[in-house]
Scaffold this active site. Structure first.
Site, PDB file in Angstrom:
ATOM      1  N   CYS A  50      37.036  46.128  27.900  1.00 16.57           N
ATOM      2  CA  CYS A  50      38.542  46.178  27.826  1.00 16.57           C
ATOM      3  C   CYS A  50      38.963  45.701  26.269  1.00 16.57           C
ATOM      4  O   CYS A  50      39.989  46.299  25.683  1.00 16.57           O
ATOM      5  CB  CYS A  50      39.439  45.766  28.848  1.00 16.57           C
ATOM      6  SG  CYS A  50      39.219  43.861  29.069  1.00 16.57           S
ATOM      7  N   HIS A  98      26.391  35.392  16.404  1.00 13.02           N
ATOM      8  CA  HIS A  98      27.553  36.159  17.139  1.00 13.02           C
ATOM      9  C   HIS A  98      27.238  36.503  18.495  1.00 13.02           C
ATOM     10  O   HIS A  98      28.177  36.346  19.240  1.00 13.02           O
ATOM     11  CB  HIS A  98      28.076  37.321  16.081  1.00 13.02           C
ATOM     12  CG  HIS A  98      29.162  37.871  16.823  1.00 13.02           C
ATOM     13  ND1 HIS A  98      30.645  37.436  16.638  1.00 13.02           N
ATOM     14  CD2 HIS A  98      29.263  39.261  17.421  1.00 13.02           C
ATOM     15  CE1 HIS A  98      31.318  38.517  17.302  1.00 13.02           C
ATOM     16  NE2 HIS A  98      30.536  39.452  17.866  1.00 13.02           N
ATOM     17  N   GLU A 115      32.755  36.349  32.811  1.00 17.17           N
ATOM     18  CA  GLU A 115      32.990  37.819  32.969  1.00 17.17           C
ATOM     19  C   GLU A 115      31.745  38.393  31.943  1.00 17.17           C
ATOM     20  O   GLU A 115      31.087  39.257  32.241  1.00 17.17           O
ATOM     21  CB  GLU A 115      34.084  38.401  32.933  1.00 17.17           C
ATOM     22  CG  GLU A 115      34.131  39.919  33.466  1.00 17.17           C
ATOM     23  CD  GLU A 115      35.647  40.509  33.374  1.00 17.17           C
ATOM     24  OE1 GLU A 115      35.757  41.554  33.942  1.00 17.17           O
ATOM     25  OE2 GLU A 115      36.420  39.677  33.148  1.00 17.17           O
ATOM     26  N   SER A 193      58.353  30.349  35.049  1.00 18.26           N
ATOM     27  CA  SER A 193      58.204  30.460  36.691  1.00 18.26           C
ATOM     28  C   SER A 193      57.368  31.536  37.048  1.00 18.26           C
ATOM     29  O   SER A 193      56.351  31.623  37.743  1.00 18.26           O
ATOM     30  CB  SER A 193      59.531  30.624  36.977  1.00 18.26           C
ATOM     31  OG  SER A 193      60.538  29.380  36.851  1.00 18.26           O
TER      32      SER A 193
END
Length: 341
Positions: A50, A98, A115, A193
């Site tokens: 993504c 890298h 992940e 919050s």
């Protein structure tokens, strides 16, 4: 032969460019195989997530391979493949270094995330099964997985959250063990919050109640989080049942006072109550922390913890980079030996 890593810079590339160059999970192997048939390209692993798009290639001509990769990924879309503004390129040792940083989570938005390790493994496996890799890339990627494991087991790069909201959630979990059965009361509808409550929902909090002087704002925030809006006149009723309170209002005087908590202690059966005060000036009277089963953390305390975690992580990053540097040096030595055989 040279090792090339060609990546798309997701921070600068516009959405249409990112979409154009993205490869779906189930097409990574095919893309890798088809790229090996392009001019100048010998072995390939395509990695597309993504927020990352990279092609690792073994090539006899870096310039030619770079052009081939860009043309293939751009497809038929009108795109100037010689435009280098949105790309980064790393060659040989820099490319190997890298990859090791990527697998180790040092090049991720969330430092040390795990992940990406699985995502790189999936991309490599697909390329391997599609016969897109050979001796050099196979050894490189297998070595990077070994380095990633070493970094995570020999350092604390994954430990210690560095944002105020995440620190608050970590502290709450230390008190309750987990948040699976916890209910959270959010007082105020500010951004802090919202972020903190969201972190708790992500960790499995059972329910969110939102209190605000404007019931409309409370309803809006509650709807976004799948929670329940509560009128400001009725918040003490909810205090009797929740496990966590997150308060961030614009009040000039404390909203939560010792007497509010004392009223509901018996109803709560003296269960622990974790209170996060992220307002300035403070929403929770400092005297509340004197009540035995109440844990109060204000903005200064949370920020100090976040800063300490960040400093520790900085030290860990240096340790991680030393591990990577040592292993990349071994890779370089191996490649030189291969070329001389």
């Amino acid at each position: 032969m040279d090792l090339l890593c060609l990546g798309l810079n997701h921070q600068t590339a516009p959405v249409d460019v990112r979409e154009r160059f993205a490869v779906s999970d189930d097409q990574l192997g095919l893309a890798s195989k088809e790229l090996t048939e392009k001019s100048g390209v010998e072995e390939v692993v395509v990695l597309s997530t993504c927020n990352r798009m990279e092609v690792y290639a073994l090539t006899s001509n870096v310039v030619e391979a770079e052009q081939s990769v860009k043309e293939y990924l751009a497809g038929d879309s009108p795109f100037d493949t010689k435009d280098e503004r949105h790309f980064y390129k790393k060659v040989e040792t820099d490319a190997a270094r890298h990859l090791c940083r990527v697998v180790s989570g040092l090049d991720s938005m969330v430092l040390g995330e795990t992940e990406i390790f699985g995502q790189v493994k999936q991309a490599y496996t697909q390329a391997l099964e599609s016969s897109a890799t050979g001796g050099i890339l196979n050894k490189l990627f297998q070595k990077s997985f070994s380095v990633g494991k070493k970094v995570r087991t020999q350092t604390s790069i994954q430990g210690g959250q560095t944002s105020v909201g995440s620190v608050a959630v970590d502290l709450a979990e230390k008190i309750f063990g987990h948040l699976k059965y916890s209910e959270v009361l959010v007082i105020g509808a500010g951004e802090m919050s919202y972020i903190t409550a969201q972190r708790m929902m992500e960790r499995g909090a059972k329910k969110i109640y939102v209190v605000n002087r404007s019931i409309e704002n409370a309803q809006k925030l509650a709807a976004e989080m799948g929670g329940e809006a509560v009128s400001f006149d009725n918040w003490e009723r909810v205090l009797a049942k929740v496990d966590v309170v997150v308060s961030s209002t614009g009040a000039t005087e404390p909203v939560v006072r010792p007497e509010h908590v004392e009223k509901v202690r018996a109803k709560r059966k003296y269960r622990p109550l974790f209170m996060i005060d992220i307002a300035m000036p403070r929403d929770i009277d400092p005297a509340v922390r004197n009540i035995e089963e109440i844990y109060v953390y204000d903005l200064d305390t949370l920020q100090l913890q976040a800063d300490e975690n960040r400093a520790k992580r900085h030290e860990q990053v240096k340790a991680c980079e030393q591990i990577i540097e040592d292993e990349v040096l071994k890779l370089s030595t191996f490649k030189r030996n291969e070329h001389t055989q």
